[in-house]
Design a protein around this motif. Structure first.
Motif, PDB file in Angstrom:
ATOM      1  N   ASP A 156       0.840  -1.203   0.000  1.00 53.11           N
ATOM      2  CA  ASP A 156       0.000   0.000   0.000  1.00 53.11           C
ATOM      3  C   ASP A 156       0.872   1.249   0.000  1.00 53.11           C
ATOM      4  OD1 ASP A 156      -2.466   1.687   0.534  1.00 53.11           O
ATOM      5  OD2 ASP A 156      -1.272   2.106   2.326  1.00 53.11           O
ATOM      6  N   PHE A 157       1.897   1.256   0.825  1.00 53.53           N
ATOM      7  CA  PHE A 157       2.815   2.392   0.890  1.00 53.53           C
ATOM      8  C   PHE A 157       3.439   2.679  -0.474  1.00 53.53           C
ATOM      9  CE2 PHE A 157       7.204   3.924   1.703  1.00 53.53           C
ATOM     10  CZ  PHE A 157       6.916   5.094   2.371  1.00 53.53           C
ATOM     11  N   ALA A 158       3.857   1.633  -1.178  1.00 54.52           N
ATOM     12  CA  ALA A 158       4.550   1.791  -2.452  1.00 54.52           C
ATOM     13  C   ALA A 158       3.677   2.423  -3.533  1.00 54.52           C
ATOM     14  CB  ALA A 158       5.066   0.435  -2.940  1.00 54.52           C
ATOM     15  N   LEU A 159       2.367   2.335  -3.405  1.00 54.94           N
ATOM     16  CA  LEU A 159       1.470   2.905  -4.418  1.00 54.94           C
ATOM     17  C   LEU A 159       1.650   4.414  -4.565  1.00 54.94           C
ATOM     18  CD1 LEU A 159      -1.854   0.969  -3.683  1.00 54.94           C
ATOM     19  CD2 LEU A 159      -0.273   0.617  -5.589  1.00 54.94           C
ATOM     20  N   THR A 160       2.134   5.057  -3.533  1.00 55.60           N
ATOM     21  CA  THR A 160       2.302   6.512  -3.584  1.00 55.60           C
ATOM     22  C   THR A 160       3.344   6.931  -4.617  1.00 55.60           C
ATOM     23  OG1 THR A 160       1.513   6.913  -1.343  1.00 55.60           O
ATOM     24  CG2 THR A 160       3.092   8.496  -2.205  1.00 55.60           C
TER      25      THR A 160
END
Length: 234
Positions: A156-160
């Motif tokens: 989820d973090f990497a989606l940014t």
């Protein structure tokens, strides 16, 4: 160059995508909303019932929060006092892993944000400026406290990273850089979501006796925080 319109909140998503046990429409994350933004395509109703603004006082315009309206409560939970200070250039050049770990040293703001997620009317929107670093830590803490797997939190973090071009377009359109500021002098990781930096935070939580919940209790969390988060999110 992205074609995403400037009047749409950037980097907005429902964190329920991280784990099928999470209830949709409860916890959202985003970059900072701005005056004049339209209703995001990603949600059915806007504004959210609760907003957690993680920005420092220097980052918040004097006109107040753009989502403050009847039916919406905005909570200020600043996590980095130097953010938005044009005189704190050296702070903004620190490796992100150091910035993230420094936020753990105090813990107070992270835990206050997690407590508000647990106790506030949903949907709850968590945001900072880019919706990346401070927002990333708060969301990671909440997700790990309710048992979302480590790899799902990192994903989820990497989606940014993909959202950062739109984030920067909006930030620069409304908040010009102070004199002498040069984005090219910042580390490249400031324009991505580096999972290795967040992984270092997860390592701290995982290594603590009792895991993330044990870390939270040791830093002053209410004993029932995990139970209330689970009731809210699952």
């Amino acid at each position: 160059m992205s074609d995403e319109p400037l009047d749409q909140v950037a980097n907005l998503r429902d964190v329920a995508h991280s784990d099928p046990r999470l209830r949709p429409g409860v916890l959202w994350r985003s970059a900072q909303p701005q005056v004049g933004d339209g209703t995001p395509r990603e949600v059915d109703a806007w504004p959210p019932a609760t907003v957690l603004d993680l920005r420092s006082a220097a980052e918040v315009p004097g006109t107040g929060h753009p989502l403050l309206a009847p039916g919406t409560e905005v909570h200020s939970v600043p996590l980095l006092d130097h953010a938005g200070d044009p005189n704190a250039l050296e702070q903004r050049r620190r490796p992100l892993v150091d910035v993230y770990l420094s936020m753990l040293e105090q813990g107070t703001g992270l835990l206050r944000a997690a407590d508000l997620v647990a106790s506030s009317p949903a949907p709850v929107l968590v945001h900072c400026a880019a919706g990346k670093d401070r927002t990333g830590l708060v969301v990671a803490l909440v997700l790990r406290l309710v048992g979302v797997p480590r790899e799902a939190v990192l994903a989820d973090f990497a989606l940014t990273t993909d959202a950062m071009p739109d984030v920067m377009r909006r930030l620069l359109a409304t908040s010009p850089l102070p004199p002498g500021a040069d984005l090219s002098t910042l580390p490249a990781e400031y324009f991505t979501a580096p999972t290795d930096a967040l992984a270092a935070v997860l390592d701290v939580w995982d290594a603590h006796e009792g895991g993330t919940a044990g870390w939270a209790i040791a830093h002053g969390a209410a004993p029932d925080l995990v139970d209330r988060l689970r009731a809210q999110l699952l």
